[in-house]
Write an enzyme that holds these catalytic residues in place. Structure first.
Site: not given
Length: 388
Positions: A95, A99, A236, A286, A324, A326, A329, A355
Site C-alpha cells: 500500500d 490511507f 476510499g 486484504d 476447517c 487449519c 482446528c 484459523h
C-alpha cells in the site's frame, strides 16, 4: 507502448461479473479471487511467515508508510528487501501509505507537491510525493506497487470534498505512472506457451477514488484505464459508508474498467462484503479484520461467528470449526482455546488468527470453484445467511 498485464482470466460466472484468474508476479502465481493477509510492519500480527505459508496465502500486503518510518526503506534495501527480511517467498503488495496519512488529520497537510506529515512515533516531519513513494516501494522490493492517493472519509462526505480529492489523485497518478516507467523502462514480462507469464519486474497498480459518488467513481476508473498500469485498486471505501453505497461505488468502477487487468478492493475483509464485491467483478482483497477480531476472541466458522469468550465453549472438545482444515482446528479444542483466552495467553491470539485467515483463504478457494461450476450465487447466499 502497450503495457502487458500478467493476468489471465480462467473462468467467468454467467449470472454475475464474478471471475477466476491468475496474476503472475516476480514471486509466482496468485490465484484470484484472493484474500491477502496484512503484514503492515513486515509481520502478520502474532504469526510467522511459516504460519502464513501453511494457511495457503499466495500474496500478503505490507505498508509503505509504516515501513518507511520503521525500520526504514534504506534498512530494508540493505537487508536485501522485504522478502528476505521477513523470510517470505510469496508475493507482496505494498500500500502506498495514502490511507495511513489520511488517518492522521492533525499531523498532515496535502498540497500539489505531495503530502507532508509528522511521524506518529516521534513527531518528525516527512514528505511523500507520487515520485518518492515509487522509490520507497523499489527499496522495499515488493512485487506490486500502488500509487500515492488522497483518501477522504466515506461517511457523508460532500461532493466538493470528493471532487477535490479525486482531482489531486488523478494528477498524482499521472506523475506516479511516469516515475514508474522512468525507473522500470523495460517491462520484462513474457507470456509462455501455456498461457502463464514470466515476470521480471515489480508491477504497478493505480488507485481509484471518488468516495460514494458513482459518477466520480466512473470518471476515476476511466482516467485510470487510460494510464499504463498492470492493475487497479478501489480505494476510499469500507470507511463508514453503507453497504448499498459501497456496492454502487464498486459497480460504477467495474462497469467501465477493462476486463483484462485485476481489480483490488483495498481494506475489505468480511465474508459478506467480499462476496458482494466478487459478484461485481473484484479479484483481490486484504484486511486486518480477521486478526483484529481474533485478538478479541472471535472466530469465523462455516456456521457463522463464534465468540470463544462465551461460557458454553469452556467444556467443548471439538475444534473451532469441524469443516476447517487449519492447524488450529486439527490440533486444539474449543475448550483449550477458551482457557488460553481467559488466561490472557497470547497463544490464543495466534491460534484464532491462523484459523480466521485460513477461513477467508478457504472461502476464496470455494468461491473459485463455485465460479467455475456456475454455483457462485448459491455459495454467496449460503455464506451470507450465516453472517447477517
Amino acid at each position: 507502448m502497450t503495457l502487458i498485464s500478467p493476468f489471465r482470466i480462467l473462468s467467468k460466472d454467467t449470472r454475475s461479473k464474478a471471475r477466476t484468474g491468475v496474476l503472475y508476479t516476480k514471486h509466482g502465481a496468485v490465484h484470484t479471487p484472493v484474500f491477502m493477509p496484512v503484514a503492515t510492519q513486515a509481520c502478520v500480527k502474532a504469526l510467522t511467515a511459516d504460519d502464513i505459508r501453511d494457511v495457503g496465502a499466495e500474496c500478503i500486503l505490507s505498508n509503505t508508510y509504516h515501513l518507511y518510518l520503521r525500520p526504514g526503506t534504506n534498512t530494508l534495501e540493505k537487508m536485501g528487501g522485504l522478502h528476505k527480511f521477513m523470510n517470505w517467498s510469496g508475493s507482496i503488495l505494498t500500500d502506498s501509505g495514502g490511507f495511513q496519512v489520511y488517518s492522521l488529520p492533525k499531523f498532515r497537510k496535502i498540497k500539489e507537491e505531495g503530502v507532508t506529515f509528522q511521524s506518529h512515533h516521534d513527531g518528525s516531519k516527512h514528505l511523500f510525493t507520487p515520485e518518492n513513494v515509487i522509490d520507497f516501494e523499489a527499496q522495499i522490493g515488493s512485487d506490486i506497487w500502488t500509487m500515492l492517493d488522497v483518501c477522504i472519509h466515506a461517511k457523508n462526505p460532500t461532493k466538493h470534498e470528493a471532487r477535490e480529492a479525486l482531482d489531486i489523485t488523478k494528477r498524482w497518478a499521472e506523475r506516479a505512472e511516469a516515475a514508474y516507467h522512468k525507473k522500470i523502462s523495460q517491462q520484462n514480462i513474457t507470456q509462455n506457451a501455456d498461457g502463464s507469464f514470466t515476470v521480471g519486474n515489480s508491477l504497478l497498480f493505480g488507485i481509484i477514488q471518488g468516495s460514494i459518488y458513482p459518477d466520480l467513481r466512473r470518471e476515476a476508473a476511466q482516467h485510470m484505464a487510460a494510464l499504463r498500469t498492470h492493475g487497479y485498486c478501489i480505494g476510499g471505501l469500507s470507511l463508514g459508508e453503507t453497504l448499498d453505497q459501497m456496492n454502487a461505488a464498486v459497480s460504477a468502477v467495474t462497469d467501465v474498467l477493462p476486463e483484462g487487468k485485476p481489480r483490488y478492493f483495498m481494506g475489505l475483509g468480511t465474508p459478506i462484503e467480499i462476496l458482494n464485491s466478487i459478484e461485481r467483478g473484484v479479484d483481490m482483497f486484504d484486511c486486518v479484520w480477521p486478526t483484529r477480531v481474533a485478538r478479541n476472541g472471535q472466530a469465523m466458522t462455516s456456521q457463522g461467528r463464534l465468540n470463544i469468550k462465551n461460557a458454553e465453549f469452556r467444556l467443548q472438545e471439538g475444534p473451532l470449526d469441524p469443516e476447517c482444515d487449519c492447524y488450529t482446528c486439527r490440533h486444539y479444542s474449543r475448550a483449550y482455546i477458551s482457557h488460553l483466552f481467559r488466561s490472557a495467553e497470547l497463544t490464543s491470539h495466534r491460534l484464532i488468527s491462523i484459523h480466521n485467515i485460513r477461513f477467508l483463504i478457504r472461502l476464496m478457494e470455494r468461491a473459485r470453484e463455485a465460479i467455475k461450476n456456475g454455483t457462485f450465487l448459491e455459495l454467496k447466499d449460503e455464506v451470507i445467511s450465516k453472517y447477517k
